[in-house]
Motif scaffolding. Structure first.
Motif, PDB file in Angstrom:
ATOM      1  N   ILE A 116     -13.703   3.338 -28.751  1.00 59.97           N
ATOM      2  CA  ILE A 116     -14.802   4.271 -28.484  1.00 59.97           C
ATOM      3  C   ILE A 116     -15.083   4.256 -26.985  1.00 59.97           C
ATOM      4  O   ILE A 116     -15.100   3.180 -26.367  1.00 59.97           O
ATOM      5  N   ARG A 138     -13.531  10.222 -29.991  1.00 60.28           N
ATOM      6  CA  ARG A 138     -14.083   8.875 -29.784  1.00 60.28           C
ATOM      7  C   ARG A 138     -14.966   8.802 -28.534  1.00 60.28           C
ATOM      8  O   ARG A 138     -15.323   7.697 -28.100  1.00 60.28           O
ATOM      9  N   VAL A 166     -18.026   7.234 -35.134  1.00 61.33           N
ATOM     10  CA  VAL A 166     -18.170   6.761 -33.743  1.00 61.33           C
ATOM     11  C   VAL A 166     -19.647   6.679 -33.382  1.00 61.33           C
ATOM     12  O   VAL A 166     -20.142   5.672 -32.850  1.00 61.33           O
TER      13      VAL A 166
END
Ligand SMILES: NC(=O)C1=CN([C@@H]2O[C@H](COP(=O)(O)OP(=O)(O)OC[C@H]3O[C@@H](n4cnc5c(N)ncnc54)[C@H](O)[C@@H]3O)[C@@H](O)[C@H]2O)C=CC1
Ligand SMILES: O=C(O)[C@@H](O)C(=O)[C@H](O)[C@@H](O)CO
Length: 324
Positions: A116, A138, A166
């Motif tokens: 992420i 992400r 995410v």
């Protein structure tokens, strides 16, 4: 599928990146900081550990915090090495789209494809930065405020591609670090700085028009509605004051300043629908039964009273020399 963030790299170990790194290390994450080069990263680590000790000595951090941060915070590797196998990378470099896009591209070249990636941008929309990010699902804005160790709010902005898992993983990370986040739409300045800069813009106009001095504006703001803003946002405050009162006040503003400060439809429509706020149990923030009304007023009065005690205990903040 839920995701957990255990390892973090902060790229940009300056004022914000350093504070974010301290906060997440204190929350038990393994954190590494990276700056323009290895020496700058190591210098940043030294600064952060010394600062943590200072915070602990002042009682601003719990006893043992510095050792916890020391055990969880690292530096000394290159960007490529530091982002290679972590769950979350937060970019906190200069507020310049070109610099951010270059750093984001470097991160993507070396990070896991599922890592992420967040940006701590103050104002730049996600869609301006996202083209630099591979797998943009992400990528999102994770906007901490200064000073990061002590300000609880974090503004989240998802891009068109950002996936819910995410967002949820970052929300869980923030919650574990004692942060309170809100997700807003992807627009310039988002919410925090759009409102913060609107206030400053109006405040500068007040001073430039000779209505008040810089010092008097700051005094008024921090001792009146600013005092309240630590506990309630503007809509909650309007509900407590009375939306009918606000509608009357806006008439004065519209006569004086025109469309710029005309009555918002949200207010006039509420009053027309007999939604006057806490006073009649129906406001912009929702409906209040008698018990909620009473509890809210009791909370408000306690909060303001305790805040007054704190401010008297702290005394006035050190001030610059206005003639300087
Ligand atoms: N200062 C503030 O009050 C707040 C700033 N922000 C945002 O956070 C970001 C960082 O702001 P600050 O920490 O105040 O700036 P800063 O100037 O203190 O820190 C930026 C750091 O990034 C490093 N850096 C620059 N280019 C780099 C690169 N290519 N690779 C690695 N490191 C690099 C610099 O050496 C510096 O240490 C900006 O986007 C800013 O708008 C967000 C909230 C509050
Ligand atoms: O107010 C804050 O701490 C943040 O929201 C900011 O983004 C910065 O102050 C910004 O206004 C200037 O970097």
């Amino acid at each position: 599928m839920s995701r957990t963030i255990s390892t973090v790299t902060i790229v940009g170990a300056g004022y914000m990146g350093g504070g974010i790194a301290q906060s997440l290390a204190l929350a038990g994450r393994k954190v590494e900081i990276v700056d323009v080069d290895v020496q700058a990263s190591l210098t940043g680590l030294e600064r952060l550990l010394a600062e943590a000790q200072d915070f602990e000595d002042q009682g601003l951090y719990e006893p043992g915090s510095t050792e916890k941060i020391r055990g969880n915070l690292a530096a000394g590797r290159t960007l490529a090495e530091a982002v290679a196998d972590v769950d979350f990378i937060e970019e906190a470099v200069f507020e310049r789209p070109d610099v951010k896009r270059d750093v984001l591209a470097q991160i993507c070249a070396h990070a896991r494809p599922d890592a992420i990636i967040g940006t701590n941008t103050s104002t730049i929309p996600v869609h301006v930065l996202a083209p630099a990010v591979t797998n943009p699902e992400r990528f999102l804005t994770v906007h901490f405020s200064n000073p990061a160790p002590f300000i609880p709010g974090v503004e989240l902005v998802a891009g068109e591609a950002t996936t819910q898992d995410v967002i949820d993983a970052v929300k869980d990370l923030l919650a574990s670090a004692g942060r309170e986040g809100a997700q807003v739409a992807d627009t310039p300045g988002m919410v925090l700085n759009r409102l913060q800069y609107a206030l400053l813009k109006e405040a500068t106009s007040v001073v430039e028009e000779g209505v008040a001095t810089v010092e008097d504006v700051d005094t008024i703001v921090r001792t009146t509605f600013g005092f309240r803003l630590g506990f309630f946002g503007p809509f909650a405050i309007a509900d407590q004051a009375g939306l009918d009162v606000y509608e009357n006040c806006f008439r004065t503003f519209e006569e004086a300043f025109g469309e710029r400060l005309a009555t918002p439809a949200m207010i006039s429509e509420a009053v027309a629908a007999d939604r006057k706020g806490v006073k009649n149990g129906k406001g912009l923030t929702g409906d209040f039964d008698e018990a909620t009304k009473d509890a809210l007023i009791a909370y408000r009065n306690k909060a303001y009273s305790r805040m007054g005690e704190l401010l008297r205990e702290l005394g006035p903040a050190p001030k610059a020399d206005p003639q300087g």
